[in-house]
Design an enzyme around this catalytic site. Structure first.
Site, PDB file in Angstrom:
ATOM      1  N   GLU A 166      10.606  -4.857   3.968  1.00 49.84           N
ATOM      2  CA  GLU A 166      10.931  -6.244   3.688  1.00 49.84           C
ATOM      3  C   GLU A 166      10.278  -6.470   2.268  1.00 49.84           C
ATOM      4  O   GLU A 166      10.897  -7.183   1.564  1.00 49.84           O
ATOM      5  CB  GLU A 166       9.340  -7.261   4.456  1.00 49.84           C
TER       6      GLU A 166
ATOM      7  N   LYS B  53       0.836  -1.114  -0.037  1.00 50.44           N
ATOM      8  CA  LYS B  53       0.112  -0.093   0.138  1.00 50.44           C
ATOM      9  C   LYS B  53       1.015   1.201  -0.086  1.00 50.44           C
ATOM     10  O   LYS B  53       0.791   2.081  -0.693  1.00 50.44           O
ATOM     11  CB  LYS B  53      -0.776   0.060   1.096  1.00 50.44           C
TER      12      LYS B  53
ATOM     13  N   GLY C 250      -4.665  -1.878   5.216  1.00 47.43           N
ATOM     14  CA  GLY C 250      -3.665  -3.024   4.672  1.00 47.43           C
ATOM     15  C   GLY C 250      -4.401  -4.332   5.124  1.00 47.43           C
ATOM     16  O   GLY C 250      -4.888  -5.215   4.433  1.00 47.43           O
ATOM     17  N   ARG C 251      -4.950  -4.454   6.524  1.00 44.39           N
ATOM     18  CA  ARG C 251      -5.357  -5.637   6.859  1.00 44.39           C
ATOM     19  C   ARG C 251      -6.808  -6.142   6.413  1.00 44.39           C
ATOM     20  O   ARG C 251      -7.531  -7.153   6.571  1.00 44.39           O
ATOM     21  CB  ARG C 251      -5.364  -5.901   8.328  1.00 44.39           C
TER      22      ARG C 251
ATOM     23  N   HIS D 239      -5.216 -33.382  18.492  1.00 45.20           N
ATOM     24  CA  HIS D 239      -4.110 -34.182  19.113  1.00 45.20           C
ATOM     25  C   HIS D 239      -3.149 -33.422  19.391  1.00 45.20           C
ATOM     26  O   HIS D 239      -1.932 -33.644  19.453  1.00 45.20           O
ATOM     27  CB  HIS D 239      -3.686 -35.156  17.879  1.00 45.20           C
TER      28      HIS D 239
ATOM     29  N   LYS E 133       9.802  -0.634  13.574  1.00 46.26           N
ATOM     30  CA  LYS E 133      10.346  -0.163  12.141  1.00 46.26           C
ATOM     31  C   LYS E 133      11.243   0.766  12.478  1.00 46.26           C
ATOM     32  O   LYS E 133      12.502   0.574  11.677  1.00 46.26           O
ATOM     33  CB  LYS E 133       9.274   0.222  11.121  1.00 46.26           C
TER      34      LYS E 133
ATOM     35  N   GLU F 190      -3.915  -6.532  15.354  1.00 51.05           N
ATOM     36  CA  GLU F 190      -3.358  -5.279  14.968  1.00 51.05           C
ATOM     37  C   GLU F 190      -4.526  -4.394  15.318  1.00 51.05           C
ATOM     38  O   GLU F 190      -4.242  -3.116  15.268  1.00 51.05           O
ATOM     39  CB  GLU F 190      -2.949  -5.340  13.562  1.00 51.05           C
TER      40      GLU F 190
HETATM   41  O1  F6P Z   1       3.445  -3.141   9.704  1.00 56.49           O
HETATM   42  C1  F6P Z   1       2.118  -3.070   9.781  1.00 56.49           C
HETATM   43  C2  F6P Z   1       1.342  -2.937   8.285  1.00 56.49           C
HETATM   44  O2  F6P Z   1       1.528  -1.493   8.312  1.00 56.49           O
HETATM   45  C3  F6P Z   1       0.199  -3.418   8.068  1.00 56.49           C
HETATM   46  O3  F6P Z   1      -0.808  -2.773   8.583  1.00 56.49           O
HETATM   47  C4  F6P Z   1       0.141  -3.560   6.816  1.00 56.49           C
HETATM   48  O4  F6P Z   1      -0.696  -4.544   6.385  1.00 56.49           O
HETATM   49  C5  F6P Z   1       1.747  -4.077   6.454  1.00 56.49           C
HETATM   50  O5  F6P Z   1       2.450  -3.255   7.377  1.00 56.49           O
HETATM   51  C6  F6P Z   1       2.041  -3.874   4.872  1.00 56.49           C
HETATM   52  O6  F6P Z   1       2.037  -2.483   4.444  1.00 56.49           O
HETATM   53  P1  F6P Z   1       2.305  -2.186   3.127  1.00 56.49           P
HETATM   54  O7  F6P Z   1       1.216  -2.655   2.198  1.00 56.49           O
HETATM   55  O8  F6P Z   1       2.121  -0.507   3.058  1.00 56.49           O
HETATM   56  O9  F6P Z   1       3.768  -2.681   2.586  1.00 56.49           O
END
Ligand code: F6P
Length: 520
Positions: A206, A200, A260-261, A377, A489, A346
């Site tokens: 990452e 987003k 995002g979520r 189990h 972060k 979150e």
């Molecule tokens: O670190 C949390 C977060 O902001 C989430 O809410 C989001 O889904 C994820 O990082 C990834 O963010 P982006 O889509 O901006 O890479």
């Protein structure tokens, strides 16, 4: 109007519930089932292809009335309207929260419709083989590169709808762990692979690191000009995507009014449309929309997300339950819990209320779980005989997709038997010895759904989205921001500087400094 800002503990219903709790906390559900033969019938909701049995909860009709009064007293109805009508209920970020608009086909925003058409056309071309890689070969593998909401939802849904999948292989790379990316791409063919970079913000460490690594790997054998046939992106940050080298026609838009979520319904779900076809993707959205209508329009006493949310509040805030378990009796749903953990934890892991004050009551539930029957189990022993109260959602499907009747009968028998064992325990019968005593009286919800179809999966996900929203409203917290992840972060950037420059002393903390010294 934004969201109401009422401290739930200041309401009359909260005081009523506290008093009521004292009178009910030691009562046994086992006795209630005997004294009221209609309990199961009364405490159930049938809706579309869903049947929710919530009779195995430590609630009486009075408890339910009080819980629903609480929802009323904190202004739930207004809050629901504020969300659906696009008020800026994500106040700390100044944003509306409109993931529901992504699946509202009756009232679709033009930009959402345009994005869906783009998803439809792109996924159709990819699936039919019309979209060619740079050397003229059709695409065989699609790799989603994203993390958090840009990974968990699409990954979970692709797994859940595997039964409906086409020939395209779909992969997910999320972790900044280089072994994740290298392990995933090592057997892929550059000529027949398409990468979907989903972020987003397009600033997430990452995702950008993985995307750059993949880009370098791709360019080991191909040219810059080939990128246009093998890389697409989903983002709000068009500038940075362009700087990465992705052609503007290969960018799928996102909007800041989608968290995002909660974004799998947007172009973040592109890999879903590729994996199961656009028609199934749209069915998923339509199923979610059905749940939106149910949530917005049903009376609270018949409203599945509201009932589930208020039961959860009952255990979290009155019984002091520490966590909740979710057990889907479908191997296809083996990624559901990880997905819900982000959505729920979150969103509601907050300790400042909507007035800016520290809360003095429990908020966000800890959710965990795994698929049945495997979970039986593994950790079920603790739910049956441990010292903690763990309310559990059992999710099961009446129809097996592969029609294996023998397996299906056993699967359902196990699911129902577990909820009965948790309820009944050895109550009323003689246990051979104290180790074989099961207290029972353990709360469960059973959600019986006709079949794991795209529509029902959409409704199920939306059900949990609305449940967590209701809980956030009652707890008077902001469910749609996530400031808590930002500090980590920031520190990671500083720590990375210390590692890269070989200067442990750049780290602020002595423990971190020692750890860095051991690493470099
Ligand atoms: O670190 C949390 C977060 O902001 C989430 O809410 C989001 O889904 C994820 O990082 C990834 O963010 P982006 O889509 O901006 O890479």
């Amino acid at each position: 109007m934004s969201l109401p800002k009422i401290d739930p503990t200041s309401t009359k219903s909260w005081s009523d519930l506290s008093r009521h709790f004292d009178s009910i906390k030691n009562q046994k559900m086992q006795d209630w089932f005997v004294s009221d033969p209609k309990r199961a019938e009364k405490m159930a909701v049938s809706w579309n292809e869903f049947y929710l049995d919530y009779s195995k909860n430590r609630v009486s009709e009075e408890t339910l009335n009080l819980l629903l009064n609480l929802a009323d007293e904190v202004g739930l109805k207004d809050a629901i309207e504020a969300q659906f009508t696009g008020k800026e209920i994500n106040e700390t970020e100044g944003r509306a929260v409109l993931h529901t608009a992504l699946r509202d086909f009756r009232n679709m925003k033009p930009e959402v419709n345009a994005s869906l058409q783009k998803i439809r056309s792109f996924s159709n071309r990819l699936i039919s083989g019309e979209w060619k890689g740079a050397t003229g070969k059709s695409i065989t593998d699609v790799v989603n590169v994203g993390i958090g909401g840009s990974d968990l939802g699409p990954d979970m849904v692709c797994e859940a709808l595997k039964f409906y999948k086409n020939h395209l292989n779909v992969h997910f790379i999320s972790n900044v762990d280089g072994d994740h990316v290298m392990e995933t791409i090592k057997d892929l063919d550059r000529e027949t692979t398409l990468f979907v970079v989903v972020s987003k913000t397009f600033t997430t460490q990452e995702t950008l690191t993985n995307a750059q690594t993949i880009r370098r790997w791709f360019l080991e054998e191909r040219d810059e000009t080939d990128i246009a046939r093998h890389f697409v992106a989903v983002s709000t940050n068009l500038e940075d995507v362009a700087a990465f080298g992705i052609a503007s026609e290969n960018i799928f838009p996102m909007w800041n009014w989608v968290g995002g979520r909660f974004s799998l319904w947007s172009a973040v779900g592109l890999s879903i449309a590729c994996a199961v076809g656009y028609e199934n993707f749209e069915k998923l959205l339509r199923g979610a929309h059905e749940m939106d209508l149910h949530f917005r329009e049903s009376a609270v006493s018949e409203n599945i997300p509201v009932i589930l949310a208020m039961l959860s509040i009952w255990y979290n805030n009155f019984f002091g339950a520490e966590s909740e378990c979710i057990v889907p009796y479908s191997q296809y749903l083996n990624k559901l819990v990880a997905y819900l953990q982000q959505g729920i934890m979150e969103s509601n892991g907050k300790s400042t209320d909507r007035n800016g004050n520290a809360v003095n009551y429990q908020t966000g539930t800890i959710v965990w779980g795994s698929t049945g029957t495997n979970a039986q189990h593994a950790f079920f022993q603790l739910i049956h005989q441990g010292t903690k109260l763990i309310p559990t959602d059992f999710i099961c499907f009446s129809e097996a997709l592969h029609k294996q009747t023998d397996h299906q009968n056993k699967l359902m028998a196990n699911c129902f038997a577990q909820t009965e064992a948790l309820l009944q325990g050895t109550y009323g019968s003689e246990a051979e010895n104290s180790y074989k005593v099961f207290e029972g009286n353990k709360p469960t919800n059973t959600l019986l759904i006709e079949k794991l179809s795209p529509e029902n999966l959409g409704s199920l996900i939306a059900m949990y989205e609305h449940k967590l929203f209701v809980q956030g409203v009652v707890w008077n917290i902001f469910s749609y921001d996530q400031w808590g992840v930002e500090l980590g972060k920031k520190l990671a950037k500083n720590t990375l500087g210390a590692i890269e420059s070989g200067s442990p002393d750049m780290a602020n903390n002595s423990s971190t400094r020692s750890l860095i010294k051991k690493t470099i």
